[in-house]
Design a protein around this motif. Structure first.
Motif, PDB file in Angstrom:
ATOM      1  N   UNK A   1       1.012  13.240  -7.055  1.00 31.20           N
ATOM      2  CA  UNK A   1       1.441  12.252  -6.053  1.00 31.20           C
ATOM      3  C   UNK A   1       1.734  10.901  -6.694  1.00 31.20           C
ATOM      4  N   UNK A   2       0.999  10.562  -7.754  1.00 25.80           N
ATOM      5  CA  UNK A   2       1.194   9.263  -8.403  1.00 25.80           C
ATOM      6  C   UNK A   2       2.575   9.147  -9.025  1.00 25.80           C
TER       7      UNK A   2
ATOM      8  N   UNK B   1       0.829  -1.214   0.000  1.00 24.49           N
ATOM      9  CA  UNK B   1       0.000   0.000   0.000  1.00 24.49           C
ATOM     10  C   UNK B   1       0.861   1.261   0.000  1.00 24.49           C
ATOM     11  N   UNK B   2       1.360   1.635  -1.155  1.00 22.02           N
ATOM     12  CA  UNK B   2       2.244   2.789  -1.264  1.00 22.02           C
ATOM     13  C   UNK B   2       1.483   4.081  -0.964  1.00 22.02           C
ATOM     14  N   UNK B   3       2.010   4.937  -0.089  1.00 22.52           N
ATOM     15  CA  UNK B   3       1.320   6.195   0.247  1.00 22.52           C
ATOM     16  C   UNK B   3       1.039   7.061  -0.977  1.00 22.52           C
ATOM     17  N   UNK B   4       1.937   7.057  -1.957  1.00 19.73           N
ATOM     18  CA  UNK B   4       1.747   7.904  -3.135  1.00 19.73           C
ATOM     19  C   UNK B   4       0.522   7.483  -3.934  1.00 19.73           C
ATOM     20  N   UNK B   5       0.317   6.178  -4.085  1.00 15.06           N
ATOM     21  CA  UNK B   5      -0.820   5.683  -4.863  1.00 15.06           C
ATOM     22  C   UNK B   5      -2.125   5.870  -4.081  1.00 15.06           C
ATOM     23  N   UNK B   6      -2.072   5.668  -2.774  1.00 15.95           N
ATOM     24  CA  UNK B   6      -3.254   5.885  -1.934  1.00 15.95           C
ATOM     25  C   UNK B   6      -3.669   7.354  -1.994  1.00 15.95           C
ATOM     26  N   UNK B   7      -2.684   8.253  -1.884  1.00 13.34           N
ATOM     27  CA  UNK B   7      -2.967   9.690  -1.972  1.00 13.34           C
ATOM     28  C   UNK B   7      -3.517  10.056  -3.333  1.00 13.34           C
ATOM     29  N   UNK B   8      -2.910   9.490  -4.370  1.00 12.69           N
ATOM     30  CA  UNK B   8      -3.339   9.764  -5.741  1.00 12.69           C
ATOM     31  C   UNK B   8      -4.801   9.381  -5.969  1.00 12.69           C
TER      32      UNK B   8
ATOM     33  N   UNK C   1      -8.360   5.264   4.593  1.00 10.39           N
ATOM     34  CA  UNK C   1      -8.297   3.975   5.281  1.00 10.39           C
ATOM     35  C   UNK C   1      -8.782   2.848   4.372  1.00 10.39           C
ATOM     36  N   UNK C   2      -9.911   3.067   3.701  1.00  7.01           N
ATOM     37  CA  UNK C   2     -10.462   2.052   2.804  1.00  7.01           C
ATOM     38  C   UNK C   2      -9.545   1.823   1.615  1.00  7.01           C
ATOM     39  N   UNK C   3      -8.922   2.875   1.122  1.00  5.20           N
ATOM     40  CA  UNK C   3      -8.019   2.726  -0.019  1.00  5.20           C
ATOM     41  C   UNK C   3      -6.744   1.978   0.388  1.00  5.20           C
ATOM     42  N   UNK C   4      -6.294   2.189   1.640  1.00  2.91           N
ATOM     43  CA  UNK C   4      -5.139   1.428   2.140  1.00  2.91           C
ATOM     44  C   UNK C   4      -5.475  -0.057   2.141  1.00  2.91           C
ATOM     45  N   UNK C   5      -6.670  -0.401   2.603  1.00  8.47           N
ATOM     46  CA  UNK C   5      -7.099  -1.796   2.595  1.00  8.47           C
ATOM     47  C   UNK C   5      -7.231  -2.332   1.181  1.00  8.47           C
ATOM     48  N   UNK C   6      -7.680  -1.481   0.253  1.00 10.78           N
ATOM     49  CA  UNK C   6      -7.834  -1.884  -1.140  1.00 10.78           C
ATOM     50  C   UNK C   6      -6.520  -2.449  -1.678  1.00 10.78           C
TER      51      UNK C   6
END
Length: 289
Positions: A53-54, A3-10, A269-274
């Motif tokens: 961010x991506x 779960x990369x922070x950059x992709x979650x943020x993007x 949070x949901x995207x981190x789980x994704x």
């Protein structure tokens, strides 16, 4: 998947930005002057900020422009082109609203572009045969619903926000219910991966190597079931459970801010789980599935 922070943020910020731009495109709300500047400025800040961010997840960000040339086969390329076209047209439309010039057809085109951009983002993950959990209609449905719901919340569209947030909660539960069984239902095993199942039971005699590597770092991420359950509850409460009653009761400036912040935190949070729960089949080779 890691779960990369950059992709979650993007995926979170760009979804919110294009969602807000969608509602502005269809005239809900229909601001002019400085109010339009604030609304469109926020939409572009979130959209462009998310897309920027991506780039931090790329090994060579300076080569990102080369991805735009593969639009015939790559959903990533289509997403980039759709985002650029939508933001360019959106910029022209924003200028017309700031100046108070009627341009409804242009706004509809912007809204259509927003839907297309979010859909192409979702298809980057949906088309991955190696991640059975993602390869389902609920993936693009959730991306689109979350984008529109977050955009409605930012645009202060009370009734659409209520309906869409409730729909998102239902879609998320459906995605989890089916997704938890999808890897097993795909019948993908070490035997099918190697093609040796016809001659007997297949097992790994030795690990492929003794240390970590890129595949393990990026595609094999294990999260405990207890933590998954806790994060799911937290994500649902923040993204939907808290904003819904606040919207139903009527938003003031303070409660609107609370609802938006809670929703964004919940979606993160949901995207981190994704990503954390994405069971990539490459894990079979390392005994992680």
């Amino acid at each position: 998947m890691h779960p990369a922070p950059s992709v979650i943020t993007f995926t979170t910020l760009s979804g919110l930005g294009f969602g807000l731009l969608f509602w502005l495109g269809i005239g809900l709300p229909d601001p002019t002057g400085w109010v339009a500047t604030a609304f469109f400025g926020l939409a572009f800040l979130l959209s462009v900020g998310g897309l920027t961010a991506s780039l931090f997840h790329l090994g060579h960000p300076e080569r990102a422009h080369l991805a735009l040339t593969q639009w015939r086969t790559s959903w990533l390329s289509r997403e980039g082109l759709a985002a650029i076209a939508t933001l360019l047209i959106g910029g022209i439309f924003a200028l017309t609203r700031v100046l108070g010039i009627p341009a409804a057809p242009l706004g509809w085109l912007v809204s259509l572009g927003c839907l297309g951009t979010v859909f192409t983002t979702a298809m980057i993950y949906t088309q991955m045969k190696t991640v059975p959990r993602w390869r389902h209609w609920t993936t693009p449905a959730l991306f689109l619903a979350l984008s529109l719901a977050g955009g409605a919340l930012l645009a202060n569209q009370r009734h659409p926000a209520l309906v869409l947030l409730a729909l998102c909660a239902v879609l998320q539960l459906v995605a989890w219910t089916g997704g938890d069984r999808r890897f097993a239902a795909s019948h993908t095993t070490l035997a099918t991966a190697t093609g040796l199942g016809g001659i007997g039971r297949v097992r790994a005699f030795l690990p492929p190597h003794t240390g970590s590597n890129y595949l393990l770092q990026e595609f094999v991420y294990v999260v405990g079931r207890r933590h998954v359950l806790q994060l799911r509850v937290i994500g649902l409460i923040l993204a939907f459970g808290l904003p819904l009653p606040l919207i139903a009761a009527g938003l003031s400036h303070i409660t609107a801010l609370v609802a938006v912040l809670a929703h964004v935190a919940g979606v993160l949070c949901l995207r981190w789980l994704f990503f954390a729960q994405a069971e990539h089949v490459v894990g079979l080779y390392y005994g992680k599935r």
